[in-house]
Write a protein that holds these residues in place. Structure first.
Motif, PDB file in Angstrom:
ATOM      1  N   ALA A  41      -0.560  -7.100   9.540  1.00 32.89           N
ATOM      2  CA  ALA A  41      -0.495  -5.924   8.592  1.00 32.89           C
ATOM      3  C   ALA A  41       0.940  -4.825   9.435  1.00 32.89           C
ATOM      4  O   ALA A  41       1.110  -4.925  10.329  1.00 32.89           O
ATOM      5  N   GLY A  62       2.321  -1.227   4.760  1.00 31.56           N
ATOM      6  CA  GLY A  62       2.030   0.245   4.103  1.00 31.56           C
ATOM      7  C   GLY A  62       3.275   1.060   4.181  1.00 31.56           C
ATOM      8  O   GLY A  62       3.334   0.898   4.993  1.00 31.56           O
ATOM      9  N   ASP A 109       1.106  -0.875   0.201  1.00 32.70           N
ATOM     10  CA  ASP A 109       0.207   0.096   0.010  1.00 32.70           C
ATOM     11  C   ASP A 109       0.999   0.860  -0.303  1.00 32.70           C
ATOM     12  O   ASP A 109       1.544   1.566   0.660  1.00 32.70           O
ATOM     13  N   CYS A 161      -0.433   5.086   2.803  1.00 33.15           N
ATOM     14  CA  CYS A 161      -0.550   4.081   3.322  1.00 33.15           C
ATOM     15  C   CYS A 161      -1.781   5.382   3.942  1.00 33.15           C
ATOM     16  O   CYS A 161      -2.683   4.633   4.906  1.00 33.15           O
ATOM     17  N   SER A 193      -4.776  -0.668   4.588  1.00 38.14           N
ATOM     18  CA  SER A 193      -4.152  -1.439   4.595  1.00 38.14           C
ATOM     19  C   SER A 193      -4.641  -2.490   5.908  1.00 38.14           C
ATOM     20  O   SER A 193      -4.505  -4.204   5.276  1.00 38.14           O
TER      21      SER A 193
END
Length: 373
Positions: free
Chosen positions: A200, A177, A153, A156, A162
């Motif tokens: 993430a 991200g 991403d 982000c 994300s």
């Protein structure tokens, strides 16, 4: 007070007077015009004398409005090499943007029925989730087919998209991200930990000089980050470089219209300059120019493009209305009042620029060609 009122009334008269009042005319016409002018002035002075307080209030309002517009029309956050990180650090720290926009620092999506019924009836935050779903569909990204994908991403924010993709694509997916803002990385990481999304992660990285090896990601996602990039070609080249062959690329970004056939006039240039410099954008380019940059890499298949102005334009004014309906996000932060006023003014200027076609909402999707293709 009376002297100020008279001056204000005179100023109002001068602003409202037709241009012919200041041009040379034939003597007979001039005499007639002079008599008319004297009559108007007599009426104005008479009203000022009769209602000095009313005139003073009106004059003060006129002068105040003009002064405020002068201040707001002067961009305050011009782009430099550090401005993007600094501004997003500040926005993240003061919490106002997160309070109103939730976890997603991008526009929302409103379908035809929602626009017909009135965009303010739609939940402002839900519109942003709907945008992500629509962007996934546009980019050919499917929660089942792309389960376990490695996703980048680019730009982000504090990671709303994300985290949404990390959850949507499942625990085997890996979403990274990147942003220039350390505060956004910190906040994005906090929210991912709160939601138990270990797949993430966020890092500070320059999108124009990414540290990732070639062919690293199955999906490269970029939502409203191109606006801040000082080198659009490097931005595109880097995203194409880190995408795996056969990988999916999808991007959403604000664009200015293509001016090659119809050049920008003075108003266009003035408006664009304000939009560049108020929210620390170096410049925008057109949908056509982005498509050409992608094609020039010779790494991608055919590029799908679209202008999503219609389903997103309601976001600008909806952003203002949520602040009007609920001022708690900023009312106890008086040091931020001017900044909030500037942001609301810029939101309206953005709405008008998109409405008249000066700006367009660019959507792009493409698949990276495989080596044998």
């Amino acid at each position: 007070m009376r002297t100020f009122a008279s001056a204000a009334a005179a100023g109002s008269f001068l602003l409202a007077a037709p241009s012919s009042a200041f041009t040379t005319q034939p003597r007979q016409q001039q005499s007639s015009s002079t008599a008319l002018s004297m009559g108007l002035k007599t009426q104005i002075v008479s009203k000022v004398v009769q209602n000095p307080i009313t005139a003073a209030v009106a004059g003060t309002a006129l002068v105040g409005t003009a002064a405020v517009k002068v201040v707001l029309d002067r961009p305050s956050r011009t782009y430099n090499e550090n401005s993007v990180a600094e501004e997003y650090d500040a926005w993240t720290q003061d919490g106002i943007l997160e309070y109103y926009w939730g976890e997603h620092i991008h526009l929302g999506y409103y379908d035809e029925e929602e626009m017909k019924n009135g965009y303010k009836k739609k939940d402002f935050i839900q519109a942003k989730y709907d945008f992500i779903d629509e962007m996934m569909t546009f980019g050919g990204i499917d929660a089942e087919a792309d389960k376990g994908a490695k996703v980048l991403d680019v730009g982000c924010g504090f990671g709303g998209t994300s985290r949404y993709l990390a959850d949507k694509l499942g625990p085997k997916a890996d979403v990274t991200g990147i942003t220039l803002s350390p505060n956004q990385v910190k906040r994005g990481t906090e929210l991912a930990e709160e939601r138990g999304l270990s797949n993430a992660k966020f890092m500070v990285m320059n999108a124009l000089e990414m540290d990732f090896p070639d062919n690293s990601f199955d999906i490269v996602w970029a939502c409203e980050s191109g606006e801040h990039m000082p080198d659009k070609e490097a931005y595109i080249n880097e995203m194409m470089r880190v995408l795996k062959p056969g990988g999916k690329f999808v991007m959403a970004t604000w664009c200015q219209r293509d001016d090659r056939e119809v050049p920008f006039d003075k108003k266009d240039k003035r408006d664009l300059r304000f939009l560049y410099e108020e929210w620390t954008h170096p410049y925008f380019i057109s949908i056509e120019a982005y498509e050409e940059l992608i094609d020039t890499t010779k790494l991608m298949g055919s590029v799908k493009t679209a202008d999503w102005c219609e389903p997103t334009i309601a976001s600008w004014r909806h952003s203002i209305w949520v602040g009007v309906y609920d001022p708690r996000g900023f009312i106890f932060k008086p040091t931020k009042y001017l900044k909030c006023a500037r942001d609301a003014y810029c939101l309206e200027r953005m709405h008008r620029a998109f409405k008249r076609g000066l700006m367009e909402y660019g959507m792009f999707a493409a698949t990276k060609a495989k080596k044998d293709e």
